[in-house]
Design a protein around this motif. Structure first.
Motif, short mmCIF file in Angstrom:
data_model
loop_
_atom_site.label_atom_id
_atom_site.label_comp_id
_atom_site.label_asym_id
_atom_site.label_seq_id
_atom_site.Cartn_x
_atom_site.Cartn_y
_atom_site.Cartn_z
N GLN A 159 37.91 37.87 39.25
CA GLN A 159 36.99 37.99 38.12
C GLN A 159 36.91 39.43 37.59
O GLN A 159 36.19 39.69 36.63
CB GLN A 159 35.59 37.54 38.51
N GLN A 160 37.66 40.33 38.19
CA GLN A 160 37.54 41.73 37.83
C GLN A 160 38.45 42.17 36.69
O GLN A 160 38.20 43.19 36.07
CB GLN A 160 37.79 42.61 39.06
N TRP A 195 35.80 36.49 43.76
CA TRP A 195 35.23 37.64 43.06
C TRP A 195 36.33 38.58 42.58
O TRP A 195 36.25 39.12 41.48
CB TRP A 195 34.26 38.38 43.99
#
Length: 98
Positions: A34-35, A31
């Motif tokens: 993915q920022q 995650w």
């Protein structure tokens, strides 16, 4: 003077490509990466270099199969069918039947 850097958002194409690489390499797409665009690009570059996992890589080696069959004859039991499809299961069966 204070420098402020803003992370650029990832693009839909980047995410789609990263997901396809994660599937190909059978890995998780974290995650955190993915920022922002730069982090995801780095993750993608690392994944592209990896060799894809194939079904043959998961199968037991011929030496594992031969040893398991030898153990099975000695112990008078059958090697479970699923062990012939997964290297890890075959290894566990061998360890449990030595």
């Amino acid at each position: 003077m204070e420098s402020t850097t803003h992370a650029l958002p990832v693009t839909p194409k980047q995410i789609a490509y990263a997901r396809s690489l994660a599937l190909r390499n059978r890995t998780l797409l974290p995650w955190e990466v993915q920022q922002d665009r730069r982090s995801l690009s780095g993750w993608i570059e690392a994944q592209v270099r990896l060799k894809p996992v194939s079904d043959m890589d998961r199968r037991p080696t011929s030496r594992q199969v031969a040893f398991a069959e030898k153990l099975a004859r000695i112990k008078r039991r059958a090697v479970p069918d699923e062990c012939f499809r997964d290297k890890g299961l075959m290894s566990k069966w061998i360890d449990g039947n030595r």
